[in-house]
Design an enzyme around this catalytic site. Structure first.
Site, mmCIF file in Angstrom:
data_model
loop_
_atom_site.group_PDB
_atom_site.id
_atom_site.type_symbol
_atom_site.label_atom_id
_atom_site.label_comp_id
_atom_site.label_asym_id
_atom_site.label_seq_id
_atom_site.Cartn_x
_atom_site.Cartn_y
_atom_site.Cartn_z
ATOM 1 N N LYS A 54 0.841 -1.205 0.000
ATOM 2 C CA LYS A 54 0.000 0.000 0.000
ATOM 3 C C LYS A 54 0.873 1.251 0.000
ATOM 4 O O LYS A 54 0.598 2.219 -0.730
ATOM 5 C CB LYS A 54 -0.957 -0.026 1.212
ATOM 6 C CG LYS A 54 -2.016 -1.120 1.112
ATOM 7 C CD LYS A 54 -2.799 -1.336 2.416
ATOM 8 C CE LYS A 54 -3.693 -2.580 2.284
ATOM 9 N NZ LYS A 54 -4.433 -2.903 3.525
ATOM 10 N N GLN A 98 -4.238 -1.662 9.851
ATOM 11 C CA GLN A 98 -4.159 -2.999 9.250
ATOM 12 C C GLN A 98 -4.679 -4.048 10.235
ATOM 13 O O GLN A 98 -4.236 -4.117 11.375
ATOM 14 C CB GLN A 98 -2.703 -3.295 8.864
ATOM 15 C CG GLN A 98 -2.512 -4.605 8.122
ATOM 16 C CD GLN A 98 -3.084 -4.569 6.699
ATOM 17 O OE1 GLN A 98 -3.042 -3.553 6.024
ATOM 18 N NE2 GLN A 98 -3.647 -5.680 6.263
ATOM 19 N N ASP A 121 -10.694 2.803 4.242
ATOM 20 C CA ASP A 121 -11.068 1.395 4.080
ATOM 21 C C ASP A 121 -12.595 1.225 4.107
ATOM 22 O O ASP A 121 -13.090 0.133 3.821
ATOM 23 C CB ASP A 121 -10.466 0.540 5.204
ATOM 24 C CG ASP A 121 -9.186 -0.171 4.765
ATOM 25 O OD1 ASP A 121 -8.910 -0.223 3.549
ATOM 26 O OD2 ASP A 121 -8.466 -0.678 5.644
#
Lengths: 288, 288
Positions: A54, A98, A121
């Site tokens: 990412k 994460q 997200d």
């Protein structure tokens, strides 16, 4: 008939190239690039690979990366304080934590500490609520990526019968909402569905995300259907999807392969979300 | 075959009687009853009837009512300040802002000012998000009332084909989520669906909420299906539902009439939500 193979890798590359231009424009206009903060707690090797990917993708399109790596024994208070700091930092447009996080921490709590405007997200309660209510907002990356693939294929969703197999918070449920928002007739099915094959056979667009290798057989597919395979199952023979690709490609009109289908879209959509968040924050600060 | 007529009036009365006992226990235990604050802005006669009915229902089960009626020209700031005050008031367990509000106000903004823990209508972004993510929380009253009716009828939802006709934020979308949470296979269809009759004919449980009188014909119903009619259409001949009741009752195994089916459940569920909110607030204050 042999199906069109939907090349997600090429789509993602096109999207990333377009984003690089838009990010450059944004940066020229505002004097500062969009920024993505990633939080990786501990040193799980798989998570480190994802986060590294990412950050690398950010750099490639000109998004500034903030790579936070609290130790695996970081306290709840430390991580919450870090998120609060990133929420308040105008250089940070988007934040992702994460998952999974170490056992002594609560991933749901940490995720929901992220400001909804920076939730790139699309996983917070607020983002899920905004999607459910049809309000604008940041959408979960993988379902948003599927919408891009369907649009590029020219799939007419209005009035189409779409079947989503799998009902996870991360994918199946937001996918169903996005399809409904595009005026499709949407069926959500799952492990408790009586006859999965029968339900799948109705689908003009069949989207499988259950994590069961080759669950979807060739005869579960309506001739001419578009098949999107979100499964990523690691077998000894390699990565494979939820759809029996070899059988399906002779029935479907278009199908995503695994790997190289939906997978590459996810990071591209994370980048798009970061730019979208940066723009919305500028608008909120300097109303036009 | 002639269908069982689901008597929502009787169900609601039973639920309210049970709630009266639970409210009495709560009040005895905590020395203070659950409280419901209603906010009615202006003097729309229909809204006044609805709010009056809710306040009366509260009184009947022992919930304390707080009946706020700002003038029709109340400013945004005044109403927001009132909501903030109610959010902070420990005597107020639940708050609802009667919609629609006058044109100079934003009903979505006002609704979302209500603390999620007091959102007894289940209409805030946070409540929609919690429902979408499968977290506990306060649910929209009418779909929650339908779940009670289905349970009382002993309808097995796991694996059942449920079709929800209509996709409003107030009913159709939360209804679909509740059915999915009960492990049903759920299809959401609507005005853009290609062949509504065909989709409806698949349903073991068919739930109609579109506001079109008698849209659902007898031959849209699978023999033996359970039919829930949420429509409330005011015709010259009286109140009527979205289902052609006379035709449907010869095909379905059970069906709700209009009026007297789903309608009476809504206020009963509002009362249940208020008690649920009061309990959750006590737990949060005095963890057991």
């Amino acid at each position: 008939m042999s199906a069109t193979i939907i090349d997600g890798k090429a789509s993602a590359a096109r999207l990333r190239a377009a984003l690089a231009e838009e990010v450059a424009e944004f940066t020229a206009e505002h004097g500062t690039p969009p920024g993505l903060a990633t939080i990786l707690i501990g040193d799980d090797p798989a998570s480190a690979v994802y986060v590294g990917g990412k950050q690398k993708a950010c750099a490639e399109v000109g998004i500034k990366g903030f790579d936070h790596r609290p130790a695996g024994d970081a306290s709840r208070e430390e991580v919450l304080a870090l998120i609060d700091e990133l929420n308040a930092d105008p250089a940070v447009s988007g934040i992702l934590c994460q998952l999974p996080v170490p056992d002594h921490l609560d991933g749901v709590e940490l995720t929901n500490r992220i400001d909804a405007g920076k939730d790139v997200d699309g996983l917070t309660i607020a983002s899920a609520g905004r999607l459910a209510l049809g309000m604008d907002g940041l959408r979960s990356c993988t379902p948003a990526g599927v919408m891009v693939l369907l649009e590029e294929q020219g799939v007419e969703l209005q009035g189409a019968e779409c079947v989503v197999l799998g009902r996870s918070n991360l994918f199946g449920k937001p996918m169903a909402q996005l399809l409904l928002g595009a005026n499709a007739t949407v069926t959500m099915c799952h492990s408790r569905t009586r006859d999965l094959g029968e339900v799948c056979r109705r689908a003009d667009v069949l989207i499988a995300a259950v994590g069961v290798p080759h669950l979807v057989k060739g005869d579960w597919i309506k001739p001419g259907a578009v098949v999107i395979d979100v499964g990523m199952n690691r077998l000894e023979s390699g990565l494979t999807g939820d759809v029996d690709f070899e059988a399906a490609k002779d029935v479907a009109s278009a199908i995503t392969p695994v790997p190289g289908g939906v997978g590459p879209m996810t990071i591209a959509l994370l980048l798009r979300n970061t730019l979208q968040a940066a723009r919305a924050q500028r608008r909120a600060t300097f109303p036009s």
